[in-house]
Design an enzyme around this catalytic site. Sequence first.
Site, PDB file in Angstrom:
ATOM      1  N   PRO A 123       0.602  -1.079  -0.074  1.00  0.00           N
ATOM      2  CG  PRO A 123       0.053  -0.190   2.301  1.00  0.00           C
ATOM      3  CD  PRO A 123       0.776  -1.697   1.435  1.00  0.00           C
ATOM      4  CE  LYS A 124       2.591   7.391  -3.745  1.00  0.00           C
ATOM      5  NZ  LYS A 124       2.373   8.765  -2.539  1.00  0.00           N
TER       6      LYS A 124
END
Length: 560
Positions: A123-124
């Site tokens: 995930p960013k």
Amino acid sequence: MKVWMAILISILCWQSSVWAVCPAWSPARAQEEISRLQQQIKQWDDDYWKEGKSEVEDGVYDQLSARLTQWQRCFGSEPRDVMMPPLNGAVMHPVAHTGVRKMVDKNALSLWMRERSDLWVQPKVDGVAVTLVYRDGKLNKAISRGNGLKGEDWTQKVSLISAVPQTVSGPLANSTLQGEIFLQREGHIQQQMGGINARAKVAGLMMRQDDSDTLNSLGVFVWAWPDGPQLMTDRLKELATAGFTLTQRYTRAVKNADEVARVRNEWWKAKLPFVTDGVVVRGAKEPESRHWLPGQAEWLVAWKYQPVAQVAEVKAIQFAVGKSGKISVVASLAPVMLDDKKVQRVNIGSVRRWQEWDIAPGDQILVSLAGQGIPRIDDVVWRGAERTKPTPPENRFNSLTCYFASDVCQEQFISRLVWLGSKQVLGLDGIGEAGWRALHQTHRFEHIFSWLLLTPEQLQNTPGIAKSKSAQLWHRFNLARKQPFTRWVMAMGIPLTRAALNASDERSWSQLLFSTEQFWQQLPGTGSGRARQVIEWKENAQIKKLGSWLAAQQITGFEP
């Protein structure tokens, strides 16, 4: 060869899209607009970096920064660095922060992944980047990202964050880690909750001078271990053992863009412990850390989510008159994508509401999707230097005007046609506003029922009406003649609900004309005010004329 051809086509399409959206400004106007927005963003930067506060949502900041860069490229100015950090960071990073290149879409990601292997998706996480330096098993230094080479000394602050291990062992005892300090959330669903300005909130906590217990509301997600174990699985295991458990939990192996898309969509809708703004795809094989430089990372890319709300430029302000005579205001927009939906128009509301919003062509507004995917305005985020508002039409219309066509009645007349053709009235499937405009422009309707006289030949020769559909349309027009009497009365705009009209048991025009106010008032949901409106409606000269015309056409219920 095919790969390079696809890349070339993508570049050309990107360039075409940029050229297409360049504003038609004079050099002087361009300089003024760019300067004003540049000053505003600089002020936001100063607030963010020096005082740890933000007067603007993260998403709005990002999009207006991108808009500024676009304008600068259009008019030959030097693009600014987005979110330029303060220049007084003096602590050198042991390993430079490279940043991450953004992929515009799934196709671009697929091209990037095609020649690579041993890829992983994470995930960013939306927060602020940090370097964690461990020496002899203890947290020795914490450094803000800064300009990627130097940053601020955050050691004291980070030592107060309970989620950051203060001691480690094994391979991590003398290591440098890079990650994201984030705002801890419980069950954050990105699709529903958006970014909640998380990045600015974290920056604010890290910038404040006072040491606060609120630092324990922060967590850390380690996304890089320069010069760490060669195998990603070994890296993840060691990090988890040391207390960086989120990295192992939210790092998955992927082989292609389809798999990335599935994970990306899953995390978009899932309950997560942090705010995200996309995903990062990275190769397990990384160069030695001495080769890392800002902007030079070829082993990882990001694929960001479409913002829940988009900044859109107002291209024009238009006024529409509904069938009841009310004037509504619509903003035409430079197209933006919201949840796979192309949005080019948004309803502002009444003239008064438009005046309260103070929206003019050239302004930048924040648009999102309300219930049932209907676009709505959330805010006006930027107003242009030169603002010219159109003059709204005079408020001369009401529920009893524009049954007959005239120049001043154009919009309300079209609205009446759209209404009577709808499913709940005469059910004229296959024709909408554009079709009615084409018919009226070509055949110059006298009133709202003039279409009943059109011949198959006239429909076939109408510009804007496909010849293949003209026969179907004529057939539907003919079938409308057999619609029940109450449907025709609704098409004439009687101010009653369908339930009340059906309860009246009116089956003929003559019967309806002789009904009294007391009769109408007894119907369900019909008070004295509504009953008076029905009387005014049936006594209106235009309504009487339409009733006589329908009688001449032998429409059921109107015959003498």
